[in-house]
Write an enzyme that holds these catalytic residues in place. Structure first.
Site, PDB file in Angstrom:
ATOM      1  N   LEU A 141       0.831  -1.214   0.000  1.00  0.00           N
ATOM      2  CA  LEU A 141       0.000   0.000   0.000  1.00  0.00           C
ATOM      3  C   LEU A 141       0.857   1.252   0.000  1.00  0.00           C
ATOM      4  O   LEU A 141       1.849   1.340   0.723  1.00  0.00           O
ATOM      5  CB  LEU A 141      -0.859   0.031   1.270  1.00  0.00           C
ATOM      6  CG  LEU A 141      -1.947  -1.022   1.424  1.00  0.00           C
ATOM      7  CD1 LEU A 141      -2.402  -1.062   2.886  1.00  0.00           C
ATOM      8  CD2 LEU A 141      -3.107  -0.722   0.494  1.00  0.00           C
ATOM      9  N   HIS A 142       0.473   2.228  -0.810  1.00  0.00           N
ATOM     10  CA  HIS A 142       1.162   3.532  -0.752  1.00  0.00           C
ATOM     11  C   HIS A 142       0.263   4.628  -1.288  1.00  0.00           C
ATOM     12  O   HIS A 142      -0.590   4.393  -2.122  1.00  0.00           O
ATOM     13  CB  HIS A 142       2.487   3.489  -1.518  1.00  0.00           C
ATOM     14  CG  HIS A 142       2.348   3.124  -2.969  1.00  0.00           C
ATOM     15  ND1 HIS A 142       2.145   1.825  -3.394  1.00  0.00           N
ATOM     16  CD2 HIS A 142       2.368   3.873  -4.090  1.00  0.00           C
ATOM     17  CE1 HIS A 142       2.062   1.803  -4.712  1.00  0.00           C
ATOM     18  NE2 HIS A 142       2.179   3.033  -5.169  1.00  0.00           N
ATOM     19  N   TRP A 143       0.480   5.808  -0.791  1.00  0.00           N
ATOM     20  CA  TRP A 143      -0.279   6.997  -1.184  1.00  0.00           C
ATOM     21  C   TRP A 143       0.631   7.926  -1.995  1.00  0.00           C
ATOM     22  O   TRP A 143       1.836   7.985  -1.753  1.00  0.00           O
ATOM     23  CB  TRP A 143      -0.752   7.767   0.047  1.00  0.00           C
ATOM     24  CG  TRP A 143      -1.938   7.192   0.764  1.00  0.00           C
ATOM     25  CD1 TRP A 143      -3.205   7.672   0.746  1.00  0.00           C
ATOM     26  CD2 TRP A 143      -1.978   6.045   1.640  1.00  0.00           C
ATOM     27  NE1 TRP A 143      -4.026   6.907   1.550  1.00  0.00           N
ATOM     28  CE2 TRP A 143      -3.307   5.901   2.102  1.00  0.00           C
ATOM     29  CE3 TRP A 143      -1.022   5.114   2.075  1.00  0.00           C
ATOM     30  CZ2 TRP A 143      -3.697   4.887   2.974  1.00  0.00           C
ATOM     31  CZ3 TRP A 143      -1.403   4.099   2.928  1.00  0.00           C
ATOM     32  CH2 TRP A 143      -2.730   3.985   3.372  1.00  0.00           C
TER      33      TRP A 143
END
Ligand SMILES: [Zn+2]
Length: 163
Positions: free
Chosen positions: A119-121
């Site tokens: 997960l990454h933003w």
């Protein structure tokens, strides 16, 4: 501001990162964090610059835990990532004074995620008329100097990061 969010572009960006293994698990452990483009970290979160930026000051924020599912990310880590996100948005405002910021994530390959396993933003600063700004970095392995210039501009602002 025609293309506020361009997932196909993000796929390209993430694609360039994929052959290095999981950058969100490895980069913050490197000795030279500037070369690794790691701006800051907290107990559960890492803040990096995107080596293949969509725009100047494009940041990537990830939990340190290697997790692909938002639902599986422990609440403590999720809360901390979000706290870091809002502080990072402020840092980008202070360092670059953009006209606006895109903040978001791509979940799953068909949504444009290149590194779907972790997960990454994305935080992407935007300026009026920047929709034609498409840096062509291609296969080059040389880190463009402007990335390190941006790093040096951002990094002092992250010294006060708290989570
Ligand atoms: Zn990972």
């Amino acid at each position: 501001m025609k293309q506020l969010w361009a997932p196909w572009r993000m796929a390209y960006i993430d694609e360039g990162l994929k052959d290095q293994g999981c950058i969100f698990c490895t980069k913050y452990r490197e000795a030279d964090l500037r070369a690794a483009l790691v701006l800051a970290q907290t107990q559960h979160t890492v803040v990096m610059m995107n080596k293949y930026p969509y725009n100047n000051g494009h940041l990537l924020i990830a939990p340190k835990r290697h997790e692909s599912s938002l639902a599986q990310l422990p609440g403590e880590a999720f809360i901390e990532v979000n706290e870091v996100l809002r502080q990072a948005v402020e840092v980008v405002h202070q360092a670059f004074s953009p006209g606006g910021i895109n903040l978001g994530m791509n979940l799953g390959k068909c949504a444009g995620a290149g590194i779907e396993a972790h997960l990454h933003w994305h935080i992407v600063p935007r300026w009026e008329g920047d929709t034609n700004f498409m840096p062509v970095i291609g296969e080059t392995r040389v880190m463009p100097q402007h990335l390190l210039d941006s790093f040096d501009r951002l990094q002092p602002h992250f010294k006060n990061l708290s989570a």
